[in-house]
Design an enzyme around this catalytic site. Structure first.
Site, short mmCIF file in Angstrom:
data_model
loop_
_atom_site.label_atom_id
_atom_site.label_comp_id
_atom_site.label_asym_id
_atom_site.label_seq_id
_atom_site.Cartn_x
_atom_site.Cartn_y
_atom_site.Cartn_z
N TYR A 171 0.86 -1.17 0.00
CA TYR A 171 0.00 0.00 0.00
C TYR A 171 0.90 1.23 0.00
O TYR A 171 1.55 1.54 0.99
CB TYR A 171 -0.91 0.01 1.23
CG TYR A 171 -2.03 -1.01 1.18
CD1 TYR A 171 -3.27 -0.66 0.66
CD2 TYR A 171 -1.84 -2.31 1.64
CE1 TYR A 171 -4.31 -1.58 0.61
CE2 TYR A 171 -2.87 -3.23 1.59
CZ TYR A 171 -4.10 -2.87 1.07
OH TYR A 171 -5.11 -3.78 1.02
N CYS A 172 0.94 1.91 -1.14
CA CYS A 172 1.79 3.10 -1.31
C CYS A 172 0.90 4.32 -1.04
O CYS A 172 0.04 4.66 -1.85
CB CYS A 172 2.36 3.13 -2.72
SG CYS A 172 3.57 4.43 -2.98
N ILE A 173 1.11 4.97 0.10
CA ILE A 173 0.16 5.95 0.62
C ILE A 173 0.80 7.34 0.75
O ILE A 173 1.97 7.46 1.11
CB ILE A 173 -0.38 5.50 1.99
CG1 ILE A 173 -0.93 4.08 1.91
CG2 ILE A 173 -1.44 6.46 2.49
CD1 ILE A 173 -2.09 3.90 0.96
#
Length: 233
Positions: A171-173
């Site tokens: 998950y690239c947030i």
């Protein structure tokens, strides 16, 4: 001559007439007594539950502009992307949880955070399964999976399948869509229930092979569209 005894099971009309009026005052008395009994309100919620009340999930544009910084508004409300390696949490290793910057909904935990080498906060899983919704994103000439906060509909980033075990997800947030709550302030901020998830609360680096997988994913998409990186939020 002896008079026959009256049958006790048979009531005379006179007696019935005498009994009927007696029922009404008795009913009225019981009703008055019931109304006189005080009704106690429900006990107030514990202080910890009161503190856990979050911001309204849906806010209008003016309210959001007043609540958020220009960068937060651009990312969370307009789907923008903050600069890699120049954001609040990409290198944050402090134990705690990350919540939606708008609604305060818990999204990620430091126990699932890892160093992906991309310059954005990366996690292997969400803290609550229903806290995030996924949407198809076909922008920049590629197909990616966007993740948004289910409560506020804030843009968070994207999820990729090149992450480490145990989920294989990354998950690239965007930091701008998050607010960090350190362990020391979880209880006072209304998130005491998540203290038990902080047993091993340090961000974990990934192995060399996993880092190569992330770089390959980014490079492949950068070749397809130099103006966009697959790892961007």
């Amino acid at each position: 001559m002896r008079q026959p005894l009256l049958n006790n099971s048979t009531s005379s009309p006179i007696l019935n007439t005498m009994k009927t009026p007696l029922r009404l005052p008795l009913t009225a008395a019981l009703l008055a007594l019931a109304l006189a009994v005080p009704v106690h309100a429900a006990d107030p919620a514990p202080a910890d539950d009161q503190a856990k009340t979050k911001e309204p999930a849906k806010m209008n544009k003016d309210e959001l502009r007043n609540k958020l910084t220009p960068q937060q508004y651009k990312v969370a409300c307009e789907g923008g992307t903050e600069p890699a390696f120049h954001n609040a949490y990409w290198d944050n290793h402090e134990p705690g949880i990350y919540v939606d910057v708008i609604s305060g909904e818990p999204l990620f935990a430091s126990t699932d955070k890892f160093d992906s080498g991309t310059g954005w906060p990366s996690f292997t899983r969400t803290l609550k399964k229903d806290a995030i919704v996924e949407k198809k994103d076909a922008s920049f000439g590629m197909v990616r999976t966007e993740v948004r906060s289910s409560k506020s509909d804030a843009h968070l980033g994207h999820v990729f399948n090149d992450g480490p075990n145990p989920t294989g997800l990354r998950y690239c947030i965007n930091s701008a869509s998050l607010r960090f709550i350190p362990v020391a302030k979880l209880k006072e901020s209304g998130y005491g229930e998540f203290l038990t998830t902080m047993s091993s609360s340090h961000s974990k680096p990934i192995g060399m092979w996993q880092r190569v997988r992330v770089l390959i994913t980014n490079s492949r998409n950068a070749m397809l569209n130099p103006s966009a990186c697959s790892g961007r939020g």
